[in-house]
Design a protein around this motif. Sequence first.
Motif, short mmCIF file in Angstrom:
data_model
loop_
_atom_site.label_atom_id
_atom_site.label_comp_id
_atom_site.label_asym_id
_atom_site.label_seq_id
_atom_site.Cartn_x
_atom_site.Cartn_y
_atom_site.Cartn_z
N ASP A 140 -16.30 40.88 -3.20
CA ASP A 140 -16.50 41.72 -4.38
C ASP A 140 -17.69 41.14 -5.16
O ASP A 140 -17.60 40.06 -5.76
CB ASP A 140 -15.24 41.71 -5.24
CG ASP A 140 -15.32 42.67 -6.41
OD1 ASP A 140 -16.37 42.69 -7.08
OD2 ASP A 140 -14.33 43.38 -6.66
N ILE A 141 -18.81 41.87 -5.14
CA ILE A 141 -20.04 41.34 -5.73
C ILE A 141 -19.90 41.14 -7.24
O ILE A 141 -20.39 40.15 -7.79
CB ILE A 141 -21.24 42.26 -5.40
CG1 ILE A 141 -21.57 42.15 -3.92
CG2 ILE A 141 -22.46 41.90 -6.22
CD1 ILE A 141 -22.00 40.76 -3.48
N GLU A 142 -19.26 42.07 -7.90
CA GLU A 142 -19.08 41.92 -9.35
C GLU A 142 -18.33 40.63 -9.67
O GLU A 142 -18.75 39.83 -10.52
CB GLU A 142 -18.33 43.11 -9.93
CG GLU A 142 -18.03 42.98 -11.41
CD GLU A 142 -17.17 44.10 -11.95
OE1 GLU A 142 -16.69 43.96 -13.11
OE2 GLU A 142 -16.96 45.10 -11.25
N VAL A 143 -17.21 40.42 -8.97
CA VAL A 143 -16.40 39.22 -9.20
C VAL A 143 -17.20 37.96 -8.86
O VAL A 143 -17.19 36.97 -9.62
CB VAL A 143 -15.11 39.28 -8.37
CG1 VAL A 143 -14.37 37.95 -8.43
CG2 VAL A 143 -14.22 40.41 -8.85
N ARG A 144 -17.91 37.99 -7.74
CA ARG A 144 -18.66 36.81 -7.29
C ARG A 144 -19.78 36.47 -8.27
O ARG A 144 -19.98 35.30 -8.62
CB ARG A 144 -19.23 37.07 -5.90
CG ARG A 144 -20.11 35.97 -5.35
CD ARG A 144 -19.34 34.70 -5.10
NE ARG A 144 -20.19 33.72 -4.42
CZ ARG A 144 -20.24 32.44 -4.75
NH1 ARG A 144 -19.48 31.96 -5.71
NH2 ARG A 144 -21.02 31.61 -4.08
N LEU A 145 -20.50 37.48 -8.75
CA LEU A 145 -21.60 37.20 -9.67
C LEU A 145 -21.10 36.69 -11.02
O LEU A 145 -21.71 35.79 -11.62
CB LEU A 145 -22.46 38.46 -9.86
CG LEU A 145 -23.21 38.95 -8.62
CD1 LEU A 145 -24.01 40.22 -8.94
CD2 LEU A 145 -24.14 37.87 -8.07
#
Length: 329
Positions: free
Chosen positions: A201-206
Amino acid sequence: MARTIRFHRHGGPEVLTIEDVDIAPPGPGEVRIRTRALGLNRAEALFRSGAYIEQAQFPSGIGLEAAGLIESMGEGVEGLSFGDAVSLVPPRSMLRSPVHGELVTVPAELAIKHPPALGWEAAAASWMQYLTAYGALIDIARLGRGEHVVITAASSSVGLAAIQIANRVGAIPIAVTRTARKAPALREAGAAHVAASAEEDIEVRLKEIAGEGGVRVVFDAVGGPAFLPLTAAMSRGGILFEYGGLSPEATPFPLFNVLSKSLTLRGYLVHEITGNPARLAAAKAFILDGLNDGSLKPIIARTLPFEEIAEAHRYLEANEQFGKVVVTL
């Protein structure tokens, strides 16, 4: 007569041909260059296929980057001499000034005497990638020390250039790539963090990397559905640069994220820099300094001979490369 890359219809790499063409002698303010290496860019594949911002007129030349030796000069050229080793700033029109051929005539303002230690392949691979990344990150966004910056399509030549430029100014580059397969190479190339868009999940990772405050600058070549998680991970007043549009899927407008955070979504082309003498001069100085001190170092994915130009385009479009594709003469 000189061998020149041309095409007579839009299509895949197979439409490219090598033809003997009469090359005009340099007029006032022009130079003629015997090329030694050619840099390939996604823009050329789009131009060849008919999907670029300008349309070909057949038969059409092609090409934005080259390096070689000055063979002759027209009247009024200053600061350059016969025999100088130069590399070319991408012309503003591929239609008017294509540079993929053995012999090319271009405005002298495009020719730059590059550092002597820079080989032909690296010289031909320098200007499009570094000018594109510099223009967005430094000239417009004023990226600074300690700031996180998200860089998508990070294994492309422009993505890798953006990583190097971010490191040069003390910023923290977050490389986004499709899978984790290229993560070790991206870290070796200078990425402080790597996120795999197809695997997490890019949002979570960023947000995990940059904190809930988010990332101010996003440098994106993809577009598509990723606009939603990317903008969700941005900080208030942040700016997202879109310079590529590689995704075949529709790009949604992230209305809630834009409104709630006062975000700027900005289309960007390198012509903004190359078309402005003052901004181009500042960009040249920054890039030449970086090439000289080693903080900017072009990464070459693969080098092919001139005769294999169609195969070079196929490799470029396979999206497997890590860095720049170069053709040598």
